[in-house]
Design a protein around this motif. Structure first.
Motif, PDB file in Angstrom:
ATOM      1  N   GLU A  74      -6.331  82.233 -80.827  1.00  0.00           N
ATOM      2  CA  GLU A  74      -6.281  83.013 -82.059  1.00  0.00           C
ATOM      3  C   GLU A  74      -7.380  82.644 -83.042  1.00  0.00           C
ATOM      4  N   ARG A 113      -4.053  80.512 -88.691  1.00  0.00           N
ATOM      5  CA  ARG A 113      -4.094  81.685 -87.818  1.00  0.00           C
ATOM      6  C   ARG A 113      -2.789  81.911 -87.053  1.00  0.00           C
ATOM      7  N   HIS A 154       4.860  87.479 -89.681  1.00  0.00           N
ATOM      8  CA  HIS A 154       4.179  88.715 -89.301  1.00  0.00           C
ATOM      9  C   HIS A 154       3.552  89.406 -90.509  1.00  0.00           C
ATOM     10  N   SER A 155       4.230  89.361 -91.651  1.00  0.00           N
ATOM     11  CA  SER A 155       3.722  90.042 -92.846  1.00  0.00           C
ATOM     12  C   SER A 155       2.412  89.440 -93.336  1.00  0.00           C
ATOM     13  N   LYS A 156       2.157  88.207 -92.966  1.00  0.00           N
ATOM     14  CA  LYS A 156       0.928  87.529 -93.403  1.00  0.00           C
ATOM     15  C   LYS A 156      -0.171  87.601 -92.349  1.00  0.00           C
ATOM     16  N   GLY A 157       0.069  88.398 -91.313  1.00  0.00           N
ATOM     17  CA  GLY A 157      -0.943  88.593 -90.285  1.00  0.00           C
ATOM     18  C   GLY A 157      -1.073  87.430 -89.328  1.00  0.00           C
TER      19      GLY A 157
END
Length: 457
Positions: free
Chosen positions: A11, A80, A104-107
Motif C-alpha cells: 500500500e 496508509r 475506510h472513511s479515511k481512505g
C-alpha cells in the motif's frame, strides 16, 4: 490466487520506501508510521491454552473516540494501512463495525485482520468485504468441536458457529478479489495425527489458504511441555504431511512453514518424494542479503494495544517487555517521536549498520530483544518485505555507503567501536578472548565501554 496481506507494504509508494531507506541510512526521524497495528481490544471471547498474550491481557479497549483521534493524526503523517489483531480478539471490541467504517472513511486499507471469527457477524463481514480488506486470518486451530473446545477452552458448540461464520464470509466474498481468507490450524501432541482432517475442513469451507503450524512455547513456560511437539520429533509428522501434500496437489491451498528447521527438512523431503511444491507464503528477492536483513519496524510501523501501550511489533508483546510508549493520551506523534521509539530506531540502525556482526547480550539493548538482533531468530522482521527486489537493492547501497562513513578506526569513539565490533565478528577467537577477559574483569569491561562511549561494541 488472491493476494494476501503484506503488513501494508503493497500500500505504500516507491517514494515512501525511499524515505524509510534514507531515514535508516542517515539516522533521521521518519515520517509515519506508514502502517499501524491496532490491537484495540485486550478482551477475548475464548481462552486458548497456547495464547502468548495471556500474561499481558487486560479487560481494556481503546475507546472508539480515541481510535478516531489516533487515525486522524496518523493519516496526516502518512499512514496508509492498518492491521487488527491483538492480545484479545479485535472483533470483541464493542464498536468494531464503527472502527472499520472509520478506517475506510479515511481512505485507509485494512491489510489484515486476525481473529477467531466468533464475532464475525453478518454486519462485520459485509464491511470487511465491501471495504476490500486484503486478508482475513481465522484461527480455527482444530478439526472438530471437541478438539476446538480443548484448545480454545470453550464449549464445543462454539466450533459450529465459527465454521458457519467463515462459510458465510466466503459466500459473501464470492468471486471478488478481496479478501484473501486464510484458515489456520495448530498442531500439538494431541491432534497432529488429524492433519488430513484439518486440511479437508479448510478446503470444505472454501479457504483460499490452509495454513498448518505448530503450537510453540510461550513466555514464562505457561504450557505443559508434554503437550508440545519437540524439535527431534519431526518424523512423527512425515506420514501426515505426505497425506496432506498429496491431497493438495490439485489445489495449491496448503501453506507449511514451521518455526523448527527439523520439521521443514521433512517437508522438503516429502515434496521431493511426491514432486510437489507447497507454498511457504513468502519469497526472497535476488537483492536480499542477510547482512541487510535486520529489522526496520521502528521506521515503518507500531502496535497499539487495548490499554494504549505501544510496542514495536506483535512479537514483543509479552510480560517481560516494557512498552515504549502509550497512545491513550496526548498527541500520537509525540509517542512516535518520543524517547522510546527514538531509542528503538537508534538500536535498529546500529544492528543494520553492523551487517550481521551484532549479537545480543543482556544489558546491551534497551528496546530490542534477542530475536530482534540475532540472525534467523524472528521471521517477522523481514518476511513481508524480503521479496521486494528494488527496496533491498537500494537499502543495500545506502547501508554500504553509511558503513563506509560511520565504521572506521580513525574517527570518533562510536565509529571506532563499530570497527572493533566488525573485527570481533570476523575473528571469533579474538571475540572469545575479549569476552573471557571482560567477564573475568567487570572493571575492564566498564573501562572499555567508557573509552568508546557506546553500548554496542
Amino acid at each position: 490466487m488472491r493476494k494476501r496481506g503484506s503488513h501494508g507494504w503493497r500500500e505504500i509508494s516507491a517514494e515512501d520506501k525511499r524515505a524509510v531507506i534514507d531515514a535508516v541510512a542517515f539516522g533521521r526521524a521518519p515520517k509515519g508510521p506508514l502502517h499501524l497495528e491496532l490491537d484495540i481490544s485486550d478482551r477475548c471471547n475464548v481462552d486458548c491454552y497456547f495464547c502468548n498474550a495471556m500474561d499481558v491481557r487486560t479487560k481494556e479497549n481503546v475507546p472508539f473516540e480515541r481510535v478516531t483521534q489516533i487515525l486522524d493524526e496518523a493519516v496526516g503523517n502518512g499512514l496508509r494501512s492498518v492491521r487488527f489483531a491483538g492480545g484479545g480478539d479485535p472483533l470483541f471490541h464493542r464498536n468494531i463495525e464503527q472502527v472499520i467504517e472509520c478506517v475506510h472513511s479515511k481512505g485507509l486499507v485494512v491489510d489484515n485482520i486476525t481473529s477467531n471469527a466468533l464475532g464475525m457477524t453478518a454486519g462485520v463481514a459485509e464491511k470487511l468485504v465491501s471495504g476490500k480488506t486484503r486478508e482475513i486470518v481465522v484461527s480455527l486451530n482444530a478439526a472438530d468441536a471437541n478438539d476446538y473446545a480443548r484448545m480454545m477452552q470453550v464449549k464445543p458448540a462454539i466450533f459450529d458457529k465459527v465454521v458457519a461464520n467463515v462459510e458465510h464470509l466466503v459466500a459473501l466474498r464470492g468471486d471478488s478479489e478481496h479478501p484473501c481468507i486464510v484458515v489456520q490450524f495448530l498442531l500439538d501432541r494431541h491432534n497432529y495425527t488429524r492433519m488430513a482432517e484439518m486440511y479437508a475442513l479448510g478446503r470444505r469451507i472454501g479457504a483460499d489458504v490452509i495454513a498448518i503450524n505448530l503450537v510453540l512455547e510461550i513466555p514464562r513456560n505457561r504450557i505443559d511441555r508434554s503437550m508440545l511437539l519437540t524439535a527431534d520429533e519431526a518424523e512423527l509428522l512425515r506420514p501426515h504431511l505426505r497425506e496432506v501434500i498429496e491431497a493438495d496437489r490439485d489445489a495449491s491451498l496448503l501453506e507449511l512453514c514451521f518455526e523448527l528447521p527439523s520439521y521443514n527438512r521433512v517437508i522438503e523431503e516429502v515434496q521431493r518424494e511426491l514432486g510437489v511444491t507447497v507454498r511457504t507464503g513468502f519469497t526472497t528477492a535476488p537483492s536480499f542479503a542477510e547482512k541487510n536483513g535486520g529489522c526496520f519496524f521502528g521506521y515503518y510501523t507500531a502496535v497499539v494495544r487495548g490499554n494504549g501501550d505501544m510496542h514495536p511489533c506483535c512479537m514483543l508483546i509479552n510480560p517481560d517487555y516494557k512498552p515504549i510508549g502509550n497512545a491513550m493520551h496526548g498527541k500520537f506523534s509525540d509517542q512516535w517521536n518520543g524517547e522510546g521509539f527514538t531509542q528503538l530506531r537508534h538500536e535498529m540502525r546500529e544492528v543494520l549498520l553492523a551487517g550481521g556482526a551484532a549479537f545480543y547480550e543482556p544489558g546491551k539493548f534497551k528496546t530490542l530483544a534477542p530475536q530482534c538482533v540475532d540472525a534467523h531468530s524472528c521471521g517477522l522482521k523481514n518476511m513481508y518485505f524480503r521479496g521486494d527486489d528494488e527496496f533491498y537493492r537500494d537499502l543495500g547501497v545506502a547501508l554500504d555507503a553509511a558503513r563506509a562513513r560511520e565504521i572506521r578506526f580513525i574517527g570518533n569513539r562510536t565509529q571506532i567501536a563499530r570497527a572493533l565490533q566488525q573485527v570481533k565478528h570476523k575473528h571469533p577467537k579474538l571475540r572469545g578472548a575479549y569476552e573471557k577477559l571482560a567477564k573475568a574483569s567487570p572493571r575492564l569491561r566498564r573501562a572499555i565501554k567508557t573509552l568508546f562511549g557506546v553500548r554496542y561494541a
